[in-house]
Write a protein that holds these residues in place. Sequence first.
Motif, PDB file in Angstrom:
ATOM      1  N   TYR A  80       0.841  -1.184   0.000  1.00  0.00           N
ATOM      2  CA  TYR A  80       0.000   0.000   0.000  1.00  0.00           C
ATOM      3  C   TYR A  80       0.883   1.243   0.000  1.00  0.00           C
ATOM      4  N   GLN A 125       0.773   5.282   1.136  1.00  0.00           N
ATOM      5  CA  GLN A 125       0.020   6.227   1.949  1.00  0.00           C
ATOM      6  C   GLN A 125       0.650   7.607   1.851  1.00  0.00           C
ATOM      7  N   GLN A 140      -3.562  11.069   3.967  1.00  0.00           N
ATOM      8  CA  GLN A 140      -4.506  10.207   3.253  1.00  0.00           C
ATOM      9  C   GLN A 140      -4.490   8.803   3.839  1.00  0.00           C
ATOM     10  N   GLY A 141      -5.530   8.026   3.514  1.00  0.00           N
ATOM     11  CA  GLY A 141      -5.522   6.621   3.881  1.00  0.00           C
ATOM     12  C   GLY A 141      -4.661   5.821   2.920  1.00  0.00           C
ATOM     13  N   PRO A 142      -4.228   4.645   3.329  1.00  0.00           N
ATOM     14  CA  PRO A 142      -3.420   3.811   2.434  1.00  0.00           C
ATOM     15  C   PRO A 142      -4.185   3.443   1.160  1.00  0.00           C
ATOM     16  N   LEU A 144       4.522   7.028   2.570  1.00  0.00           N
ATOM     17  CA  LEU A 144       4.812   5.879   3.419  1.00  0.00           C
ATOM     18  C   LEU A 144       4.343   4.631   2.665  1.00  0.00           C
ATOM     19  N   LEU A 192       3.555   0.757   2.797  1.00  0.00           N
ATOM     20  CA  LEU A 192       3.195  -0.243   3.794  1.00  0.00           C
ATOM     21  C   LEU A 192       3.095  -1.621   3.162  1.00  0.00           C
TER      22      LEU A 192
END
Lengths: 110, 115
Positions: B35, B37, B41-43, B88, B90
């Motif tokens: 994911y 991010q 924001q959301g992933p 980021l 993930l």
Amino acid sequence: DAKTTQPPSMDCAEGRAANLPCNHSTISGNEYVYWYRQIHSQGPQYIIHGLKNNETNEMASLIITEDRKSSTLILPHATLRDTAVYYCIVAALTGNQFYFGTGTSLTVIP
Amino acid sequence: ETGVTQSPTHLIKTRGQQVTLRCSSQSGHNTVSWYQQALGQGPQFIFQYYREEENGRGNFPPRFSGLQFPNYSSELNVNALELDDSALYLCASSPNGRALRDGYTFGSGTRLTVV
């Protein structure tokens, strides 16, 4: 596209119950409701999930309405360490991805 | 039981360069998802690997590619880095192939900055 709607932010007094709502009016019969939270600069952490019955574990309770179009995550006694972004996600077991949306930023106030 | 580990934790790259991010899945987990991010924001789902093959992809260009190895660990490769790739990244693993029965276990992520 996110399939859920959550308020962008909420505050809760330390020691009180935090009730985080989520609308998922287009949820399908085979989709579960998952809740995750993300503390600043960490990966999302699983909290709880359910299909149609209310669920409880050591972290939280999940209340799903009878029509399954909305749910509430309850943190029974919020602590400062519960300050995080909380994501409500609907997904089928046969799916391969989560749509996260922007979540609810919960601030627990001393 | 070890969790999901990602390396490096932080990385700075120059626009146009290539980067490889690594992920070791939780013990017993055979499925790895990546994911992205962005700040605030959301992933967002990039892709998933199951049995060393891509098993679903989000709305990301081909310069985002991945691998899964026989030990279920995975790499995310991004070519021709752009400033908007700063995020980021993930990694998440799960024990059930393509099923989401028990949800995902996420790593702490790699913070990539493109300058």
